[in-house]
Design an enzyme around this catalytic site. Structure first.
Site, PDB file in Angstrom:
ATOM      1  N   TYR A   1       0.906  -1.172   0.172  1.00  9.48           N
ATOM      2  CA  TYR A   1      -0.141  -0.090  -0.061  1.00  9.48           C
ATOM      3  C   TYR A   1       0.823   1.223   0.062  1.00  9.48           C
ATOM      4  CZ  TYR A   1      -3.502   3.571   1.273  1.00  9.48           C
ATOM      5  OH  TYR A   1      -4.161   4.585   1.610  1.00  9.48           O
ATOM      6  N   GLU A   2       1.932   1.351   0.810  1.00  4.40           N
ATOM      7  CA  GLU A   2       2.874   2.328   0.807  1.00  4.40           C
ATOM      8  C   GLU A   2       3.152   2.644  -0.449  1.00  4.40           C
ATOM      9  OE1 GLU A   2       6.709   3.886   3.832  1.00  4.40           O
ATOM     10  OE2 GLU A   2       5.853   1.774   3.788  1.00  4.40           O
ATOM     11  N   LEU A   3       3.794   1.667  -1.359  1.00 12.58           N
ATOM     12  CA  LEU A   3       4.416   1.694  -2.561  1.00 12.58           C
ATOM     13  C   LEU A   3       3.271   2.233  -3.479  1.00 12.58           C
ATOM     14  CD1 LEU A   3       6.438   1.108  -4.861  1.00 12.58           C
ATOM     15  CD2 LEU A   3       5.680  -1.070  -4.876  1.00 12.58           C
TER      16      LEU A   3
END
Length: 552
Positions: free
Chosen positions: A477-479
């Site tokens: 999700y961060e990516l």
């Protein structure tokens, strides 16, 4: 009753006058006199003559005439006495419809023969056939019985034994000899797929026929002569030549052309100056041409035309002298340009322009190779700062792609992301990094925090690891949030760092694969002073605030 010679002559004359009559099925005409043929044969060989009539210039089937009651008679004309002799059907000279055979022919049989067909009402005569019997010579052929055939070296050809139509049923028994010695083939024809010089010579075809227990030969000889393939004349020298000379020297320059395999009068070679022909040499001439010379070599005839400068003068320098080759279908021009030895004929302005282009090209190459170093020096000298007034709190958001099992991220990768990278960029060069694991307050909602902190950063640093390619991750999700900011909203610029070689990138998200292709990666190099840190600084925002603890 034996027919008298004068009666036979009268019959022959009357028959010629009756050619216009119509028989039961045919309107028959004899061949015109100029269509008479000549048959050559050696003394002692077999010969055959055929009776031929035509109907409106089309040959008539003689067997068809025979079925309609026609008979045939053969006559021999004596050109000296004018007497026409009727040939009785004998043993040596035998008539067999529609042929007259000689078993064998002798020298005394040489003469003019014709046939006459008769159906009880009309006599119709055929064309003259001349038989020429050659006395026996020491060789297997005589010049008088030769047939000629021309060929070109390198091409294909087919030799057919001439005037053998009467013996086509015996073609398989025909043998070929070259120059009376070597047997080279059998059959009615001789094939050459690619002629060479060694193929030239005399080819004799011999057919042996049995008659009444004796063997008789039929011989024909062809002389095969070969010519060299045609070579298009071309100019060999000069093309566009610059020649250095010394003032006052005598100089001779040859214009050379390949004319072909034989000297051709339609190949003309001359010199011109200012579109006027240069004249032949005379004592007072300052420039002239010598006579044409020819040289025979293996590949053809070369033609030369010398241009003579008795003394090279100033007026000859920096001028074009043209050598012109004229052929029947083409024109080729070459030129020489005389310049004084040690002096360039190029104008100074052209030389300066060329030098400037070379210098600019070298500078462009140097700038492309050292662009990172040059950009960093420019920042340090000018104090350039692109972070002022952008309301961003951090210079870069650091994202280490990691697995759910943190053990999969090696100690080396964690040391790099959480210790080494901040130590160099923050402590040495004054940058401020946002590291989620370090700077986000524990307990804050993860998704909201990621978006909040990425929006506060100027760059997105993505640290790639081999483990990310092989497994599933908690940082997905961060990516994806960061890639959305990079590719869709274009609010942040990416920096991809590759710690270790990655052989297979197909398992990465398509957006990240696209980013890898377009931006490339910064590959980790050992040591604080390596090119890696310079390249990383080049991709980071320019900042005037720097902390220097040593050399870069």
């Amino acid at each position: 009753m034996v027919m008298m010679p004068w009666m036979i002559f009268l019959l022959f004359t009357t028959a010629e006058m009756r050619n216009k009559y119509i028989t039961e099925r045919y309107e028959i005409n004899i061949f015109p006199p100029f269509q008479s043929t000549t048959v050559f044969v050696h003394d002692g060989e077999h010969a055959r003559l055929r009776c031929q009539l035509c109907n409106e210039s089309s040959p008539i089937d003689m067997n068809d005439l025979q079925t309609h009651g026609f008979t045939i008679s053969w006559f021999k004309g004596n050109s000296k006495s004018g007497v026409v002799e009727l040939l009785d059907n004998g043993t040596r000279i035998a008539a067999q419809w529609p042929l007259l055979g000689f078993w064998p022919a002798s020298v005394k049989d040489t003469g003019r023969y014709f046939c006459s067909v008769f159906n009880g009402t009309h006599n119709i005569s055929g064309p003259n056939v001349s038989l020429y019997v050659i006395p026996i010579s020491e060789g297997c052929y005589s010049k008088e019985t030769e047939y000629t055939r021309n060929g070109c070296i390198g091409s294909s050809t087919r030799l057919v034994c001439p005037h053998m139509e009467e013996f086509k049923d015996n073609a398989k028994d025909l043998k070929w000899y070259k120059n009376c010695q070597e047997e080279v083939a059998t059959g009615l024809s001789l094939e050459f797929h690619s002629l060479g010089k060694e193929n030239a010579g005399h080819y004799t075809c011999v057919l042996s026929i049995e008659h009444n227990g004796r063997q008789y030969n039929v011989t024909r000889t062809l002389e095969l002569t070969l010519t060299e393939p045609y070579i298009e004349p071309k100019l060999i020298y000069p093309h566009q030549e610059h020649i250095e000379v010394t003032l006052g020297e005598r100089r001779v320059i040859n214009c050379t052309a390949l004319a072909g395999h034989k000297s051709k009068q339609d190949v003309r070679l001359t010199w011109e100056f200012q579109q006027r022909k240069i004249t032949s040499c005379k004592p007072e001439a300052s420039v002239c041409k010598d006579p044409r010379r020819e040289t025979i070599r293996n590949d053809g005839v070369y033609v030369e035309r010398p241009l003579v400068f008795p003394k090279v003068k100033e007026e000859h320098l920096n001028q074009h002298f043209n050598c012109v080759l004229h052929t029947s279908v083409n024109k080729m021009i070459g030129s020489i340009f005389l310049q004084e030895k040690g002096k360039s004929a190029v104008p100074p302005s052209v030389g300066l322009l060329f030098s400037a282009i070379v210098v600019l090209f070298i500078l462009a190459c140097v700038c492309a190779y050292f662009k990172v170093q040059i950009a960093l020096c420019f920042r340090d000298l000018t104090g350039r700062d692109e972070t002022c007034g952008d309301n961003k709190e951090y210079d870069a958001y650091v994202l280490l792609l990691k697995n759910d099992d943190t053990l999969l991220n090696t100690h080396e990768e964690q040391e790099f992301a959480f210790k080494l990278l901040p130590a160099i960029l923050e402590e040495k060069f004054g940058y401020r990094l946002c590291i989620f694991e370090r700077d986000v307050v524990p307990g804050v909602a993860s998704a909201e925090s990621i978006i909040f902190y990425i929006n506060k950063c100027r760059r997105l640093i993505i640290i790639l690891s081999k483990e990310y390619v092989d497994d599933h991750f908690s940082s997905t999700y961060e990516l994806m949030t960061g890639l959305h900011q990079v590719l869709v909203e274009r609010k942040i610029k990416p920096i991809l760092i590759q710690l270790k070689p990655i052989n297979n990138t197909k398992s990465l998200p398509e957006s990240l694969q696209l980013l890898l292709k377009s931006k490339g990666t910064v590959k980790w190099g050992e040591g604080k002073h390596s090119y890696f840190w310079k390249k990383l600084r080049y991709l980071m925002p320019a900042k005037s605030r720097q902390v220097h603890t040593g050399n870069q």
